[in-house]
Design an enzyme around this catalytic site. Structure first.
Site, PDB file in Angstrom:
ATOM      1  N   ASN A 186       3.905 -31.813 -44.483  1.00 32.73           N
ATOM      2  CA  ASN A 186       5.049 -31.623 -43.589  1.00 32.73           C
ATOM      3  C   ASN A 186       6.400 -31.766 -44.280  1.00 32.73           C
ATOM      4  OD1 ASN A 186       3.940 -30.809 -41.112  1.00 32.73           O
ATOM      5  ND2 ASN A 186       3.047 -32.844 -40.919  1.00 32.73           N
ATOM      6  N   HIS A 196      -5.055 -37.173 -42.285  1.00 27.69           N
ATOM      7  CA  HIS A 196      -4.213 -36.151 -41.649  1.00 27.69           C
ATOM      8  C   HIS A 196      -4.905 -34.793 -41.627  1.00 27.69           C
ATOM      9  CE1 HIS A 196      -0.190 -33.742 -41.720  1.00 27.69           C
ATOM     10  NE2 HIS A 196      -0.658 -33.868 -40.498  1.00 27.69           N
ATOM     11  N   GLU A 240      -5.384 -34.369 -45.516  1.00 24.05           N
ATOM     12  CA  GLU A 240      -4.551 -35.167 -46.438  1.00 24.05           C
ATOM     13  C   GLU A 240      -4.945 -36.627 -46.220  1.00 24.05           C
ATOM     14  OE1 GLU A 240      -0.430 -34.348 -45.305  1.00 24.05           O
ATOM     15  OE2 GLU A 240       0.065 -33.886 -47.355  1.00 24.05           O
ATOM     16  N   SER A 246       1.421 -37.238 -38.597  1.00 21.13           N
ATOM     17  CA  SER A 246       1.916 -36.115 -39.387  1.00 21.13           C
ATOM     18  C   SER A 246       2.936 -36.552 -40.413  1.00 21.13           C
ATOM     19  CB  SER A 246       2.643 -35.117 -38.476  1.00 21.13           C
ATOM     20  OG  SER A 246       1.766 -34.551 -37.571  1.00 21.13           O
TER      21      SER A 246
HETATM   22  N1  CAA Z   1      -9.605 -23.857 -32.192  1.00 22.28           N
HETATM   23  C1  CAA Z   1     -10.779 -23.499 -32.761  1.00 22.28           C
HETATM   24  N2  CAA Z   1     -10.955 -22.326 -33.403  1.00 22.28           N
HETATM   25  C2  CAA Z   1      -9.924 -21.468 -33.431  1.00 22.28           C
HETATM   26  C3  CAA Z   1      -8.676 -21.765 -32.856  1.00 22.28           C
HETATM   27  C4  CAA Z   1      -8.534 -23.012 -32.202  1.00 22.28           C
HETATM   28  N3  CAA Z   1      -7.374 -23.388 -31.628  1.00 22.28           N
HETATM   29  N4  CAA Z   1      -7.841 -20.710 -33.058  1.00 22.28           N
HETATM   30  C5  CAA Z   1      -8.537 -19.795 -33.754  1.00 22.28           C
HETATM   31  N5  CAA Z   1      -9.784 -20.256 -33.979  1.00 22.28           N
HETATM   32  C6  CAA Z   1     -10.853 -19.555 -34.719  1.00 22.28           C
HETATM   33  C7  CAA Z   1     -11.268 -18.294 -34.012  1.00 22.28           C
HETATM   34  O1  CAA Z   1     -12.285 -18.535 -33.076  1.00 22.28           O
HETATM   35  C8  CAA Z   1     -11.772 -17.453 -35.157  1.00 22.28           C
HETATM   36  O2  CAA Z   1     -13.080 -17.898 -35.514  1.00 22.28           O
HETATM   37  P1  CAA Z   1     -14.180 -16.855 -36.055  1.00 22.28           P
HETATM   38  O3  CAA Z   1     -13.593 -16.237 -37.273  1.00 22.28           O
HETATM   39  O4  CAA Z   1     -15.299 -17.774 -36.313  1.00 22.28           O
HETATM   40  O5  CAA Z   1     -14.389 -15.896 -34.961  1.00 22.28           O
HETATM   41  C9  CAA Z   1     -10.872 -17.847 -36.333  1.00 22.28           C
HETATM   42  O6  CAA Z   1     -10.301 -19.120 -35.957  1.00 22.28           O
HETATM   43  C10 CAA Z   1      -9.763 -16.830 -36.544  1.00 22.28           C
HETATM   44  O7  CAA Z   1      -9.078 -16.686 -35.315  1.00 22.28           O
HETATM   45  P2  CAA Z   1      -8.438 -15.337 -34.793  1.00 22.28           P
HETATM   46  O8  CAA Z   1      -9.160 -14.165 -35.401  1.00 22.28           O
HETATM   47  O9  CAA Z   1      -8.342 -15.405 -33.309  1.00 22.28           O
HETATM   48  O10 CAA Z   1      -6.928 -15.395 -35.267  1.00 22.28           O
HETATM   49  P3  CAA Z   1      -6.315 -15.510 -36.700  1.00 22.28           P
HETATM   50  O11 CAA Z   1      -7.099 -14.772 -37.722  1.00 22.28           O
HETATM   51  O12 CAA Z   1      -4.882 -15.223 -36.513  1.00 22.28           O
HETATM   52  O13 CAA Z   1      -6.451 -17.062 -37.077  1.00 22.28           O
HETATM   53  C11 CAA Z   1      -5.443 -19.182 -37.144  1.00 22.28           C
HETATM   54  C12 CAA Z   1      -5.955 -18.070 -36.230  1.00 22.28           C
HETATM   55  C13 CAA Z   1      -6.599 -19.762 -37.954  1.00 22.28           C
HETATM   56  C14 CAA Z   1      -4.872 -20.248 -36.224  1.00 22.28           C
HETATM   57  C15 CAA Z   1      -4.368 -18.567 -38.125  1.00 22.28           C
HETATM   58  O14 CAA Z   1      -3.387 -17.885 -37.370  1.00 22.28           O
HETATM   59  C16 CAA Z   1      -3.689 -19.609 -38.974  1.00 22.28           C
HETATM   60  O15 CAA Z   1      -4.214 -20.044 -39.988  1.00 22.28           O
HETATM   61  N6  CAA Z   1      -2.445 -20.012 -38.574  1.00 22.28           N
HETATM   62  C17 CAA Z   1      -1.690 -21.021 -39.307  1.00 22.28           C
HETATM   63  C18 CAA Z   1      -2.230 -22.390 -38.958  1.00 22.28           C
HETATM   64  C19 CAA Z   1      -1.506 -23.457 -39.691  1.00 22.28           C
HETATM   65  O16 CAA Z   1      -0.589 -23.265 -40.474  1.00 22.28           O
HETATM   66  N7  CAA Z   1      -1.933 -24.705 -39.406  1.00 22.28           N
HETATM   67  C20 CAA Z   1      -1.282 -25.875 -39.942  1.00 22.28           C
HETATM   68  C21 CAA Z   1      -0.275 -26.356 -38.934  1.00 22.28           C
HETATM   69  S1  CAA Z   1       0.626 -27.740 -39.547  1.00 22.28           S
HETATM   70  C22 CAA Z   1      -0.395 -29.023 -39.293  1.00 22.28           C
HETATM   71  O17 CAA Z   1      -1.453 -28.931 -38.734  1.00 22.28           O
HETATM   72  C23 CAA Z   1       0.109 -30.347 -39.784  1.00 22.28           C
HETATM   73  C24 CAA Z   1       1.017 -31.085 -38.899  1.00 22.28           C
HETATM   74  O18 CAA Z   1       1.031 -32.316 -39.041  1.00 22.28           O
HETATM   75  C25 CAA Z   1       1.945 -30.466 -37.931  1.00 22.28           C
HETATM   76  P1  NAD Z   2      -0.851 -33.760 -27.946  1.00 25.56           P
HETATM   77  O1  NAD Z   2       0.411 -33.955 -27.196  1.00 25.56           O
HETATM   78  O2  NAD Z   2      -1.596 -32.465 -27.825  1.00 25.56           O
HETATM   79  O3  NAD Z   2      -1.904 -34.917 -27.584  1.00 25.56           O
HETATM   80  C1  NAD Z   2      -1.615 -36.277 -27.610  1.00 25.56           C
HETATM   81  C2  NAD Z   2      -2.623 -36.978 -26.691  1.00 25.56           C
HETATM   82  O4  NAD Z   2      -2.518 -38.391 -26.895  1.00 25.56           O
HETATM   83  C3  NAD Z   2      -2.358 -36.721 -25.199  1.00 25.56           C
HETATM   84  O5  NAD Z   2      -3.559 -36.286 -24.570  1.00 25.56           O
HETATM   85  C4  NAD Z   2      -1.903 -38.081 -24.678  1.00 25.56           C
HETATM   86  O6  NAD Z   2      -2.285 -38.326 -23.331  1.00 25.56           O
HETATM   87  C5  NAD Z   2      -2.634 -39.019 -25.636  1.00 25.56           C
HETATM   88  N1  NAD Z   2      -2.041 -40.360 -25.721  1.00 25.56           N
HETATM   89  C6  NAD Z   2      -0.733 -40.691 -25.767  1.00 25.56           C
HETATM   90  N2  NAD Z   2      -0.609 -42.050 -25.842  1.00 25.56           N
HETATM   91  C7  NAD Z   2      -1.875 -42.557 -25.841  1.00 25.56           C
HETATM   92  C8  NAD Z   2      -2.408 -43.874 -25.875  1.00 25.56           C
HETATM   93  N3  NAD Z   2      -1.607 -44.947 -25.921  1.00 25.56           N
HETATM   94  N4  NAD Z   2      -3.752 -44.038 -25.851  1.00 25.56           N
HETATM   95  C9  NAD Z   2      -4.578 -42.953 -25.787  1.00 25.56           C
HETATM   96  N5  NAD Z   2      -4.120 -41.683 -25.735  1.00 25.56           N
HETATM   97  C10 NAD Z   2      -2.792 -41.489 -25.768  1.00 25.56           C
HETATM   98  O7  NAD Z   2      -0.486 -34.058 -29.468  1.00 25.56           O
HETATM   99  P2  NAD Z   2      -1.216 -33.530 -30.808  1.00 25.56           P
HETATM  100  O8  NAD Z   2      -0.577 -32.262 -31.222  1.00 25.56           O
HETATM  101  O9  NAD Z   2      -2.681 -33.603 -30.603  1.00 25.56           O
HETATM  102  O10 NAD Z   2      -0.732 -34.641 -31.854  1.00 25.56           O
HETATM  103  C11 NAD Z   2      -1.365 -35.895 -31.932  1.00 25.56           C
HETATM  104  C12 NAD Z   2      -1.050 -36.542 -33.265  1.00 25.56           C
HETATM  105  O11 NAD Z   2      -1.521 -35.696 -34.324  1.00 25.56           O
HETATM  106  C13 NAD Z   2       0.445 -36.777 -33.548  1.00 25.56           C
HETATM  107  O12 NAD Z   2       0.597 -37.953 -34.309  1.00 25.56           O
HETATM  108  C14 NAD Z   2       0.800 -35.547 -34.373  1.00 25.56           C
HETATM  109  O13 NAD Z   2       1.932 -35.744 -35.190  1.00 25.56           O
HETATM  110  C15 NAD Z   2      -0.456 -35.382 -35.202  1.00 25.56           C
HETATM  111  N6  NAD Z   2      -0.675 -34.033 -35.719  1.00 25.56           N
HETATM  112  C16 NAD Z   2      -0.338 -32.954 -34.968  1.00 25.56           C
HETATM  113  C17 NAD Z   2      -0.582 -31.679 -35.479  1.00 25.56           C
HETATM  114  C18 NAD Z   2      -0.241 -30.451 -34.674  1.00 25.56           C
HETATM  115  O14 NAD Z   2      -0.244 -29.347 -35.242  1.00 25.56           O
HETATM  116  N7  NAD Z   2       0.044 -30.552 -33.390  1.00 25.56           N
HETATM  117  C19 NAD Z   2      -1.189 -31.529 -36.725  1.00 25.56           C
HETATM  118  C20 NAD Z   2      -1.556 -32.669 -37.462  1.00 25.56           C
HETATM  119  C21 NAD Z   2      -1.277 -33.927 -36.936  1.00 25.56           C
END
Ligand code: CAA
Ligand code: NAD
Length: 283
Positions: free
Chosen positions: A190, A140, A152, A119
């Protein structure tokens, strides 16, 4: 550079989603984790997602069986001997990732591309743990992977155009949209998202509003699909904290200082949806 067989490392929320979309696109996918129980959990999430597609009439039952047959559970990194691409999605920790990349460099054939779903961690530093930095790249995905369109793509300093192109093509085969960004802490996604989430935690910490009010303001006022505290729980509070620490360390600016309340929750093991409790509680 043809990619047919992939290994996804980590069967958590991101790894299981990445494995699912790769298997749906027809790739053979080794899904690797440390223990069988973690693989079982990841595979059951994939099965649940596919079953929902079948129930909604968007996928035939035979198609689901074909997708599931593309998935090969693995608890040994040695299985990476067989693959053209590895996508690492283990925890957001540089030590863990460099150890994995160092091992993969020894195990995989010379042509294998090593990608990280990190991330925020520098791709160039991860690449330096290998003797093939030209074949290391950031891929990503966004959470939830089966739904979100963006990938990304981040080049390390040494990543070749050929490797970049292969990953861009693969991303399109997964029905996702590639966006190229430079290798800076947090990339684009991020660097912008996480300070907003951290600020929401400060807003709660300082008692400006309740968690529900903070989320409502951003959902109803800015049309965000989830409020920032709900989104933090969804991402994982440990992952949010790791990313803020990388931004703070990488830019050295106090505006990226992780909120003490976020640290406290992570120390308590309240990691969000995946542990059943974060800012909110989950059944
Ligand atoms: N896995 C698979 N499919 C999923 C799911 C999951 N965890 N959660 C929801 N869905 C699907 C549902 O099945 C549904 O599909 P259909 O339309 O085909 O039936 C669709 O997504 C919409 O779901 P819901 O109607 O239940 O709920 P919603 O309209 O609120 O959408 C959401 C759910 C798509 C998660 C929406 O709330 C959303 O876009 N949230 C923001 C997500 C976001 O910002 N993601 C980025 C996070 S940051 C990141 O990823 C980067 C990082 O490095 C941290
Ligand atoms: P998570 O905690 O759900 O899963 C991590 C998994 O990796 C666990 O099942 C753990 O057992 C496994 N693991 C740890 N060390 C390992 C190793 N040495 N060999 C094999 N498996 C190992 O975490 P996550 O949310 O899936 O995040 C995973 C990666 O993706 C991180 O780098 C995170 O920053 C990135 N990421 C997360 C998100 C998010 O929204 N959570 C979005 C984009 C990217």
């Amino acid at each position: 550079m043809s990619i047919n067989t992939v290994m996804v490392i980590g069967a958590g929320q991101m790894g299981s989603g990445i494995a699912q979309v790769c298997a749906q696109a027809g790739f053979s996918v080794y899904l690797n984790d440390l223990k069988q129980e973690f693989l079982d959990r990841g595979l059951s999430v994939i099965k649940k997602n596919l079953t929902r597609q079948v129930d909604k009439g968007r996928m035939q039952a035979e198609e689901m069986e074909k997708v599931l047959a593309n998935l090969i559970p693995s608890t040994s990194l040695e299985d990476a001997k067989q693959v053209d691409l590895v996508i690492e999605a283990a925890v957001e920790n540089m030590e863990v990732k460099t150890k994995i990349f160092n091992q993969l460099d020894e195990i995989t054939p010379a042509h294998t591309i090593l990608a990280s779903n990190t991330s925020s961690l520098p791709i160039t530093e991860i690449a330096a743990a290998t003797k093939r930095p030209e074949k290391v790249i950031g891929m990503h995905f966004m959470n939830p992977v089966p739904v979100m369109k963006l990938v990304e793509i981040i080049r390390g300093l040494a990543t070749t155009d050929e490797v970049y192109q292969a990953i861009e093509d693969m991303t399109k085969q997964l029905n996702k949209v590639p966006v190229e960004v430079e290798d800076f802490p947090g990339f684009v996604s991020n660097r912008i998202l996480m300070p907003m989430i951290n600020e929401a935690v400060y807003t709660l910490y300082e008692g400006v509003a309740t968690k529900e009010a903070i989320d409502d303001v951003m959902k109803l006022g800015m049309n965000h699909p989830m409020g920032p505290l709900t989104l933090a729980d969804f991402i994982g509070l440990d992952t949010c904290l790791y990313i803020m620490e990388i931004l703070h360390e990488g830019f050295g600016d106090d505006k990226y200082r992780p909120c003490p309340l976020l640290r406290k929750y992570v120390k308590a093991g309240w990691l969000g949806k995946k542990t059943g409790k974060g800012f909110y509680e989950y059944a």
